[in-house]
Every structure is written in C-alpha cells, then in structure tokens.
Write a protein that holds these residues in place. Structure first.
Motif, mmCIF file in Angstrom:
data_model
loop_
_atom_site.group_PDB
_atom_site.id
_atom_site.type_symbol
_atom_site.label_atom_id
_atom_site.label_comp_id
_atom_site.label_asym_id
_atom_site.label_seq_id
_atom_site.Cartn_x
_atom_site.Cartn_y
_atom_site.Cartn_z
ATOM 1 N N VAL A 82 0.931 -1.266 0.132
ATOM 2 C CA VAL A 82 -0.114 -0.048 0.092
ATOM 3 C C VAL A 82 0.900 1.158 -0.034
ATOM 4 N N ALA A 105 -5.790 -2.089 2.005
ATOM 5 C CA ALA A 105 -5.632 -1.511 0.589
ATOM 6 C C ALA A 105 -7.071 -0.518 0.343
ATOM 7 N N ILE A 110 -6.904 0.830 -3.467
ATOM 8 C CA ILE A 110 -6.353 -0.551 -4.368
ATOM 9 C C ILE A 110 -7.289 -1.757 -4.270
ATOM 10 N N VAL A 112 -8.045 -5.863 -4.394
ATOM 11 C CA VAL A 112 -7.330 -6.829 -4.049
ATOM 12 C C VAL A 112 -8.052 -8.044 -4.469
#
Length: 356
Positions: A82, A105, A110, A112
């Motif tokens: 991260v 995340a 982000i 995953v």
C-alpha cells in the motif's frame, strides 16, 4: 492443459519512483504486488513462477513479497505494498490475514484479489468493495477425491475396518477445514473406516513428520494416511521409513499439491495418489486483476473461482510430465485477454486437464 478467458484497454496510473516526484505511467504496465506465505515451499515457488510468466507476457511490473511463514509479516507486506502505491494486490489469505489486507488496501483505493484461502465474506459484498475476486482450489472436492482414492485402495483390518491416520493442515484455515470436510464425505460414503488419530502438521514437512511419528508410535495398526498437503506427506513418508516401514506397501499415503518431489513419490509407488495444479491460481488472479485495471470488472456472481484440480496416479505421471513441463501449463495470457483479444469472454473459465 489449462484453458482461460478474461480482460481490456487503457487508462493511466500514478506511481512514486524511488521517493521522487510522482510520474504518470500507462496502466498497460501496472505494478501489482503479491504476498505469499513462504518461498521455502515448492508449491509457492511454482505459483510465483506462473505469475512471473503472466507478468512478462502482459507487461506487468510484479513485486513479490515473502512472509517467511509469519502471520505478522503477511500483514506488514500488505502495508508495504500500500505504501508503495501499487495498482493492485494479490495476497494469500493464510492466518486470517485477508480481512486486514483488504481493509488496508481499501484506504488507498487499491483492488485486492485473495487466493488459496478465503475469508468469511464473499468478494464485492458489504463494505469490501475493493475485494474484487477470490481464486483458489475446490478444497472440499480435492479432499474428497484423495480421500476416496486412499479408502478405495485399503483392505479392511481383522475387525472389518479400514484403519487410517489423518494429518491436517493449519488449524482454522479454510484450506484445512474444507479438505477435511472432503475426507469426511469420502468416509461417510465408504461407511467402513476407523480413524485412529488426527494431528496438525501446519502444512509443513518437519512439523508433520514429528507429529505423525508420535501418532504412528501409538497406532502402528494404521494402514493408510490422509495428508492435507504434499509437504506433510513427505514428512509422513520420512517418518514411516524411520520406523522401518515401506510407504506404499505397509502404509498407503494420499495427498494433494503435485509438488515435484511428490510426483516422484507417486512414480516410485511410495505415494498412492496426488491431486493439484492450483499453483495456477496466482496467474489466474493476475489475469483478472489486469482485466480490472483496464476497465473490465468481474461480476460479483462470478467473482469466486474454485478450481477443480488435476488427479494423479502412477499411470498419470508420464502425461503430467508431457503436458506440464517444469510443472507449468502451456498458457498464452495475451490470447485470453480482452486487452489483446476482443473476442475473449470477460469472465474467466479455467480447466486444468491432461491433453489425452
């Protein structure tokens, strides 16, 4: 061998290089971070090798972090990725680390993908909007098949029961739980089985060998062993040999993973049966992530992918060596990607099988 489908085009991402100012790079070359439990394992090395093959074909910058079998390091690795501002994270959910990985995340937007060991919630549900997919083996199905193969090969003892010992994997993991459920299904179907004891080998050879030595010392009447994975099966085989027993003759062993040394054990007749091929899960996850980063989101109802695996008896070894040289399938990532092939379906479909 393996058939797959998936992916599409475009966009830009921002990454920081060596602590300098951020620069724009084409999302055609995204940075994807991968966290694996240990690279001391043949299985995880095969998983990473297939990931690297996919990354090279697709033009992905891959960062692989090794947790050295430490739960805390799994979490630290996710935090590290991260901090590096990766475009996506693929992580193994060992030791219940998936929820924390997804949570860290999400704060940085982000996506995953969790592989191998799944959390208690499904992808794209509730607040877990950045958890885009799970890819792993159908552990219950696999546990059933190598359990059934073991029980089918055993002769009943004088009391009429097939006598076995069980070496389970890491307690509390979905992998260990589901594989053991598969064995239970095979036992119930057989209806003629006696388990003399169960030990936890933590999916590790040395721990399994020590635990099984104690189990066998107390129950030398067992004629079969169900082992939750291949490293533990190697520990069982070593323990049997230390007791002067002949694996495959005095005691039959069945397991899962298709690790190289276990393929040799099957070939030699010391291990009855193996099943595996799920080291492709990392590469499959990479393809799905590449899809997502190029604007193609996997629908929620297709986001949990359970792989049915490749069975192996002694007769299958030549086919495996031919079809999976070096343990790797012959797979073209670009041909199955919408980025490069507009006719490729969005939803991946995977089939691991022998060519003949």
């Amino acid at each position: 061998m393996i058939g797959v489908r998936g992916i599409s085009k475009g966009l830009f991402a921002t990454v920081a290089l060596c602590g300098l100012s951020s620069v724009a790079v084409a999302a055609d070359e995204p940075t994807i971070g991968v966290v694996v439990p240990t690279l001391d394992s043949q299985f995880w090395n095969r998983d990473v090798t297939f990931l690297q093959t996919g990354a090279a074909q697709l033009g992905v910058h891959l960062i692989v972090l090794n947790a050295d079998n430490k739960p805390d390091q799994m979490i630290q690795s996710a935090q590290d990725l991260v901090a590096r501002k990766v475009d996506g994270i693929i992580s193994v959910g060992y030791w219940s680390t998936a929820p924390a990985t997804i949570r860290f995340a999400k704060r940085a937007n982000i996506p995953v993908i969790i592989v191998d060991t799944y959390p208690a919630f499904s992808p794209q549900t509730g607040e877990h909007t950045n958890y885009i997919a799970f890819v792993g083996p159908s552990d219950l199905d696999s546990g059933y098949h190598f359990g059934k193969a073991l029980l089918s090969a055993l002769k009943p003892s004088p009391d009429g029961k097939k006598v076995i010992g069980v070496v389970n994997g890491t307690a509390g993991t979905s992998v260990a739980i589901d594989r053991r459920k598969g064995l239970q299904k095979a036992i119930e179907e057989d209806g003629n089985v006696r388990i003399v004891g169960e030990v936890d080998g933590n999916f590790v050879r040395d721990q399994a060998q020590t635990a099984f030595e104690s189990l066998y010392q107390g129950h030398p009447e067992m004629t079969g062993v169900w082992s939750g994975n291949d490293p533990m099966a190697m520990g069982v085989i070593a323990a049997l040999k230390s007791k002067g027993k002949v694996p495959g003759k005095d005691v039959i062993v069945s397991s899962m993973d298709l690790n190289p040394e276990n393929v040799e054990e099957v070939k030699a007749g010391e291990q009855l049966y193996d099943i595996g091929g799920h080291w492709v899960q990392g590469g499959i996850a990479l393809e799905i992530m590449y899809n997502y980063l190029h604007g193609f989101k996997l629908p929620a109802d297709q986001a949990t992918i359970k792989l049915k695996l490749l069975p192996m008896t002694k007769a299958d070894v030549p086919r495996f060596v031919r079809d999976f040289p070096g343990g790797q399938p012959n797979y073209d990532f670009k041909a199955h990607s919408k980025v490069y092939n507009k006719d490729a379906p969005l939803s991946p479909a995977f089939d691991i099988h022998y060519s003949q």
